[in-house]
Design an enzyme around this catalytic site. Structure first.
Site, mmCIF file in Angstrom:
data_model
loop_
_atom_site.group_PDB
_atom_site.id
_atom_site.type_symbol
_atom_site.label_atom_id
_atom_site.label_comp_id
_atom_site.label_asym_id
_atom_site.label_seq_id
_atom_site.Cartn_x
_atom_site.Cartn_y
_atom_site.Cartn_z
ATOM 1 N N THR A 153 0.848 -1.201 0.000
ATOM 2 C CA THR A 153 0.000 0.000 0.000
ATOM 3 C C THR A 153 0.881 1.247 0.000
ATOM 4 O OG1 THR A 153 -1.939 1.032 1.008
ATOM 5 C CG2 THR A 153 -0.303 0.134 2.525
ATOM 6 N N ASN A 154 0.327 2.396 0.321
ATOM 7 C CA ASN A 154 1.091 3.655 0.346
ATOM 8 C C ASN A 154 0.579 4.516 1.496
ATOM 9 O OD1 ASN A 154 -1.184 5.345 -0.690
ATOM 10 N ND2 ASN A 154 -0.948 3.957 -2.421
ATOM 11 N N ARG A 155 1.131 5.705 1.627
ATOM 12 C CA ARG A 155 0.865 6.518 2.815
ATOM 13 C C ARG A 155 -0.417 7.352 2.734
ATOM 14 N NH1 ARG A 155 5.057 6.517 6.208
ATOM 15 N NH2 ARG A 155 7.105 5.967 5.373
ATOM 16 N N SER A 156 -1.186 7.218 1.668
ATOM 17 C CA SER A 156 -2.377 8.068 1.531
ATOM 18 C C SER A 156 -3.337 7.863 2.703
ATOM 19 C CB SER A 156 -3.097 7.735 0.222
ATOM 20 O OG SER A 156 -4.328 8.414 0.184
#
Ligand code: C5P
Length: 412
Positions: free
Chosen positions: A208-211
């Site tokens: 995933t990512n930091r959003s």
């Protein structure tokens, strides 16, 4: 255009005060009822008689008028908007500190209407940390700041701190009033995607990512507040606007299905989500064991939803993409406008302090396929959402409902 709207025009004591006269005249020409309020120092730079003659009523300066015992609350309460042209360092300081030291300061503290401030001062003052911190405080509280430009300043100096062009100030006021009028997206279907996708490695692990989804949800909130029918496709469990259709998704593929389906009936699509570009080609059906050694992940590309939206675009539909970059985002944003067929790309430097993924503030530049650019300095994510929607409304107005011109695309 502004008929029936009551605008308090505050003028503080800077050399740029003479330009407030031009702002006043333009607002009156657009039909606004302009209530001029000057500080004592402002009267040293521009004639009270001049402003009284051009505004809709005489200038007010004092908290102590005999006819009206409480002008400090009345002016702010009755206003649809307060704009301060120019806003001196001193005014910004007292406003940020909540100090009511005169009629204008009392008015901005006593109002619930939107407040637009237009700073103008010498470069050294503009760059002073105290001034910048006061501005950051005001922005966080939802005050709209019309950034000064650079050019010739008083005394022949050249630098940043020159009052924005009166035309741009009036445009900011008009956009803010349209927003607070509440209905400039009435009957418009807006699809917003939000949050980072999760791409499974095995049943318990994912990429995933930091959003955080905060910016996407802020856009959905702002669109709903402006009367839009909102479809929010989100990966995060955050509050959603009342009345919105919410589709919860996890992966890029689920987001693609949901967004592409909703877009078939949408007038506007805002892709604020941080969609994974690659996913594991195969998700292991059972949990991978440490004892089997490091897994060899084979990745495959996901669907580029925004590019696909660009290909399938309905007549008149407005497409907005985001460009979260580290480093100078301009070149990538412009490239994205072309390659994805978007009307607007909102670029932010996610590595810059206060800007990007997790916090409550953001600083962005909005690039348009029409060549226009809007810089939004560090502001609340709600304020950024408002600026994005202002540009969406402007795109729709420029295009008209029957414009079927497909976007130009130079890249595949
Ligand atoms: O190409 P890049 O990922 O930098 O572009 C970012 C923009 O494209 C964002 O608006 C994002 O929501 C969208 N995007 C997409 N599908 C992908 C990747 C990004 O719609 N697979």
């Amino acid at each position: 255009m502004l008929a029936g709207r009551r605008v308090v025009l505050g003028v503080t004591g800077g050399i740029a005060a003479y330009k407030a006269v031009e702002v006043c005249r333009r607002l009156v020409d657009l039909g606004a009822h302009v209530v001029p309020v000057m500080t004592e120092d402002a009267t040293r730079f521009v004639g009270e008689v001049t402003l009284s003659a051009l505004a809709s009523e005489p200038v007010q300066r004092s908290l102590w008028r005999e006819q009206d015992p409480i002008p400090h609350t009345a002016l702010g309460q009755q206003a649809d908007l307060v704009v301060v042209v120019p806003a001196t360092a001193r005014f910004l300081g007292t406003y940020a500190a909540g100090i009511s030291d005169g009629l204008l300061a009392a008015t901005v503290l006593a109002t619930r209407a939107p407040v637009v401030v237009c700073p103008a001062m010498h470069t050294e003052m503009w760059e002073h940390p105290a001034v910048q911190e006061n501005l950051a405080t005001l922005r966080r509280r939802g005050v709209h700041v019309v950034e000064p430009g650079s050019g010739r300043l008083a005394g022949g100096d050249v630098g940043t701190g020159r009052l924005a062009d009166p035309v741009d100030i009036v445009a900011a006021v008009t956009a803010r009033l349209a927003r607070s009028g509440g209905a400039d997206l009435a009957g418009v279907t807006v699809v917003v995607s939000a949050g980072g996708t999760r791409e499974a490695i095995d049943p318990v692990r994912f990429i995933t990512n930091r959003s955080s989804g905060k910016q996407g949800h802020a856009i959905a909130d702002a669109a709903a507040a402006r009367g839009a029918d909102v479809v929010l496709v989100t990966t995060v469990a955050r509050p959603v606007p009342a009345g919105a259709t919410v589709v919860r998704v996890d992966t890029a593929a689920e987001m693609a299905d949901a967004v592409l389906a909703a877009a078939e009936h949408a007038d506007v699509v805002v892709m604020a989500a941080a969609v994974a570009d690659f996913r594991p080609a195969v998700a292991a059906p059972v949990k991978l064991r440490k004892t089997d050694g490091p897994p060899q992940l084979v990745l495959e590309p996901t669907v580029d939803i925004l590019a696909e939206l660009g290909r399938r675009r309905r007549p008149g539909q407005v497409l907005v993409g985001f460009a979260a970059e580290t480093g100078d985002p301009e070149e990538r944003a412009l490239q994205k406008l072309r390659s994805k067929g978007a009307d607007l790309v909102v670029a932010n430097d996610v590595a810059a302090p206060g800007s990007g993924f997790d916090g409550d503030t953001n600083a962005v530049t909005i690039y348009g396929a029409d060549g226009r650019r809007t810089v939004v300095g560090l502001s609340s994510k709600g304020e950024v959402a408002g600026a994005v929607l202002d540009r969406v409304v402007a795109c729709r107005a420029a295009r008209g409902p029957d414009d079927v011109t497909p976007p130009t695309r130079s890249d595949p």
